[in-house]
Design a protein around this motif. Structure first.
Motif, PDB file in Angstrom:
ATOM      1  N   LYS A  82       0.829  -1.217   0.000  1.00  0.00           N
ATOM      2  CA  LYS A  82       0.000   0.000   0.000  1.00  0.00           C
ATOM      3  C   LYS A  82       0.863   1.266   0.000  1.00  0.00           C
ATOM      4  N   CYS A  83       1.975   1.229   0.707  1.00  0.00           N
ATOM      5  CA  CYS A  83       2.868   2.398   0.709  1.00  0.00           C
ATOM      6  C   CYS A  83       3.436   2.640  -0.686  1.00  0.00           C
ATOM      7  N   ARG A  84       3.801   1.565  -1.362  1.00  0.00           N
ATOM      8  CA  ARG A  84       4.334   1.725  -2.727  1.00  0.00           C
ATOM      9  C   ARG A  84       3.279   2.373  -3.615  1.00  0.00           C
ATOM     10  N   ARG A  85       2.062   1.872  -3.506  1.00  0.00           N
ATOM     11  CA  ARG A  85       0.962   2.449  -4.286  1.00  0.00           C
ATOM     12  C   ARG A  85       0.778   3.927  -3.990  1.00  0.00           C
ATOM     13  N   ALA A  86       0.822   4.285  -2.699  1.00  0.00           N
ATOM     14  CA  ALA A  86       0.602   5.682  -2.300  1.00  0.00           C
ATOM     15  C   ALA A  86       1.711   6.575  -2.859  1.00  0.00           C
ATOM     16  N   LEU A  87       2.958   6.076  -2.855  1.00  0.00           N
ATOM     17  CA  LEU A  87       4.067   6.864  -3.408  1.00  0.00           C
ATOM     18  C   LEU A  87       3.894   7.031  -4.907  1.00  0.00           C
ATOM     19  N   GLU A  88       3.508   5.946  -5.577  1.00  0.00           N
ATOM     20  CA  GLU A  88       3.323   6.017  -7.036  1.00  0.00           C
ATOM     21  C   GLU A  88       2.176   6.961  -7.384  1.00  0.00           C
ATOM     22  N   GLN A  89       1.101   6.859  -6.630  1.00  0.00           N
ATOM     23  CA  GLN A  89      -0.096   7.668  -6.897  1.00  0.00           C
ATOM     24  C   GLN A  89       0.158   9.165  -6.685  1.00  0.00           C
ATOM     25  N   THR A  90       0.932   9.506  -5.660  1.00  0.00           N
ATOM     26  CA  THR A  90       1.146  10.924  -5.340  1.00  0.00           C
ATOM     27  C   THR A  90       2.397  11.485  -6.012  1.00  0.00           C
ATOM     28  N   GLY A  91       3.271  10.613  -6.486  1.00  0.00           N
ATOM     29  CA  GLY A  91       4.537  11.074  -7.056  1.00  0.00           C
ATOM     30  C   GLY A  91       5.540  11.498  -5.995  1.00  0.00           C
ATOM     31  N   CYS A  92       5.234  11.246  -4.722  1.00  0.00           N
ATOM     32  CA  CYS A  92       6.171  11.599  -3.647  1.00  0.00           C
ATOM     33  C   CYS A  92       7.323  10.601  -3.606  1.00  0.00           C
ATOM     34  N   LYS A  93       8.483  11.059  -3.204  1.00  0.00           N
ATOM     35  CA  LYS A  93       9.662  10.187  -3.079  1.00  0.00           C
ATOM     36  C   LYS A  93       9.936   9.849  -1.620  1.00  0.00           C
ATOM     37  N   ARG A  94       9.365  10.650  -0.723  1.00  0.00           N
ATOM     38  CA  ARG A  94       9.644  10.456   0.698  1.00  0.00           C
ATOM     39  C   ARG A  94       8.464   9.793   1.400  1.00  0.00           C
ATOM     40  N   LEU A  95       8.802   8.781   2.201  1.00  0.00           N
ATOM     41  CA  LEU A  95       7.797   8.086   3.005  1.00  0.00           C
ATOM     42  C   LEU A  95       8.180   8.240   4.480  1.00  0.00           C
ATOM     43  N   VAL A  96       7.214   8.655   5.290  1.00  0.00           N
ATOM     44  CA  VAL A  96       7.439   8.767   6.731  1.00  0.00           C
ATOM     45  C   VAL A  96       6.590   7.703   7.409  1.00  0.00           C
ATOM     46  N   THR A 114      11.384   1.549  -1.007  1.00  0.00           N
ATOM     47  CA  THR A 114      11.619   2.946  -1.387  1.00  0.00           C
ATOM     48  C   THR A 114      12.929   3.085  -2.178  1.00  0.00           C
ATOM     49  N   ALA A 115      13.921   2.258  -1.856  1.00  0.00           N
ATOM     50  CA  ALA A 115      15.188   2.316  -2.599  1.00  0.00           C
ATOM     51  C   ALA A 115      14.940   2.020  -4.077  1.00  0.00           C
ATOM     52  N   LYS A 116      14.068   1.051  -4.353  1.00  0.00           N
ATOM     53  CA  LYS A 116      13.750   0.705  -5.753  1.00  0.00           C
ATOM     54  C   LYS A 116      13.104   1.869  -6.488  1.00  0.00           C
ATOM     55  N   LEU A 117      12.394   2.724  -5.741  1.00  0.00           N
ATOM     56  CA  LEU A 117      11.722   3.884  -6.351  1.00  0.00           C
ATOM     57  C   LEU A 117      12.611   5.133  -6.277  1.00  0.00           C
ATOM     58  N   ASN A 118      13.882   4.947  -5.898  1.00  0.00           N
ATOM     59  CA  ASN A 118      14.801   6.068  -5.672  1.00  0.00           C
ATOM     60  C   ASN A 118      14.279   7.033  -4.612  1.00  0.00           C
ATOM     61  N   GLY A 119      13.563   6.505  -3.661  1.00  0.00           N
ATOM     62  CA  GLY A 119      13.017   7.333  -2.584  1.00  0.00           C
ATOM     63  C   GLY A 119      13.672   6.978  -1.270  1.00  0.00           C
ATOM     64  N   SER A 120      13.116   7.478  -0.185  1.00  0.00           N
ATOM     65  CA  SER A 120      13.673   7.139   1.120  1.00  0.00           C
ATOM     66  C   SER A 120      12.591   7.111   2.181  1.00  0.00           C
ATOM     67  N   VAL A 121      12.901   6.415   3.266  1.00  0.00           N
ATOM     68  CA  VAL A 121      11.941   6.270   4.350  1.00  0.00           C
ATOM     69  C   VAL A 121      12.505   6.902   5.623  1.00  0.00           C
TER      70      VAL A 121
END
Ligand code: ATP
Ligand code: MG
Ligand code: FE
Length: 347
Positions: free
Chosen positions: A254-268, A287-294
């Motif tokens: 679900k977090c992956r979906r939320a990042l993809e849907q919003t275009g955000c790279k950062r997850l808290v 998040t690493a796979k999406l070039n993002g971070s947690v």
């Protein structure tokens, strides 16, 4: 601005001192877990009475730790909800009485906003905007966060919270409350692939969660093992691992979906369950796979604490928000009704 933060929404009395220039100066926590243990859950009246006993001594303790006294305080923040109404009233009463006596502003803070902002107390805090996963004893929510008080609810649990599912699973496995850390510790001895638990609501679009079916699945698995005379320590550990893996996978999807849907790279991630090591590792990988971070708080600031309330309150008090003369206590309080930091509050 020197702020005293007070948390009394449930079964922990938390107090902290936060300075808007110098950061967190001191914090202290008293947990009532042992007191409620005999009853198998939190007894609201006992919780309120113990907050009465512990709160002022803890306030004095953090002031002493920081080498300050009451007259140095410039504002007071307390948890106004959601939570147990009697417990909330203790924090609110003390905050308002102190604020009145000292002639300083007082503000009721939303407990989940406190959890959400706790990672801001760490080095390398997340910048806005980000997606937040709030996973605690009473909440499982995905929120888009554009700033303090700018919250868009993306999804939430339609039944049990993730932490509640951990606590109920613990009970089925004969472990004490709070179950999350105990289930996680037992899972470390579990063998992979013995059981496969469902990943609820991941087979359809959307960002809502459901954990009650998983709880039933766990119960059936436990009962089958008991019927077969196989409910030993190893099997308990195997079940703990299968359960934890299912929760972590579900939250990660679900977090992956939320990042993809919003275009955000950062997850808290915030709330008690964000202390879970397997969850942190799963989300780091995703998040690493999406070039993002947690981003997350130190474990003691994932569960209830005064520091998160002092921090959240400080941001709002600094911008001029404050209570009127009345104590605010809101046992049920949707977070997306909060005003942004720079707008005055209605109460
Ligand atoms: P809410 O914040 O929604 O009002 P709460 O204040 O009771 O609920 P928290 O204090 O944020 O919740 O978190 C407590 C929950 O976190 C409990 O359900 C506990 O089992 C769970 N928890 C704590 N540590 C872990 C862990 N390491 N793994 C999984 N769950 C954990
Ligand atoms: Mg608690
Ligand atoms: Fe909490």
């Amino acid at each position: 601005m020197l702020i005293l933060g007070i948390e009394t929404s449930c079964d922990e009395t938390g107090v902290a001192l936060y300075d808007t220039e110098q950061g967190l100066l001191a914090h202290a926590l008293f947990s009532q877990i042992a007191m409620h243990a005999d009853y198998g859950g939190v007894v609201p009246e006992l919780a309120s009475r113990d907050h009465v006993r512990k709160l002022l001594p803890l306030c004095d303790q953090v002031l002493a730790k920081a080498g300050r006294d009451r007259n140095d305080l410039e504002g007071i923040a307390y948890t106004a909800g959601p939570g147990l109404v009697g417990a909330l009233m203790v924090g609110g009463s003390v905050a308002h009485a102190l604020g009145f006596a000292l002639g300083i502003p007082v503000l009721g803070v939303h407990h989940m906003e406190g959890h959400l902002l706790a990672p801001m107390l760490e080095d390398n805090p997340p910048a806005f905007p980000f997606v937040a996963l709030l996973v605690s004893g009473g909440h499982t929510q995905l929120v888009r966060v554009d700033g303090i008080g700018q919250y868009e609810m993306l999804g939430e649990s339609v039944d049990d919270a993730a932490g509640e599912a951990f606590d109920k699973t613990a009970k089925m496995l004969g472990l004490d409350y709070p179950g999350g850390p105990r289930v996680a510790a037992l899972a470390e001895k579990g063998r992979e692939g013995i059981y496969r638990f469902p990943r609820p609501m991941t087979d359809r679009p959307g960002l809502d969660f459901s954990f009650s079916g998983l709880k039933t699945f766990t119960l059936n698995t436990v009962n089958d093992a008991k019927d077969n005379g196989a409910f030993d320590e190893q099997v308990k550990a195997d079940i703990a691992l299968a359960f934890e893996a299912a929760v972590v996978d579900t939250l990660t999807i679900k977090c992956r979906r939320a990042l993809e849907q919003t275009g955000c790279k950062r997850l808290v991630i915030a709330g008690g369950v964000s202390a879970n090591k397997r969850l942190r590792a799963g989300l780091e990988k995703m998040t690493a796979k999406l070039n993002g971070s947690v981003f997350y708080a130190r474990p003691e600031f994932c569960t209830d604490n005064g520091a998160m309330i002092a921090y959240a309150g400080a941001q709002r008090l600094k911008s001029g928000q404050r209570d009127g003369e009345r104590i605010v206590s809101v046992p049920r309080w949707p977070m997306n009704t909060l005003p942004p930091v720079n707008e005055p509050r209605a109460n």
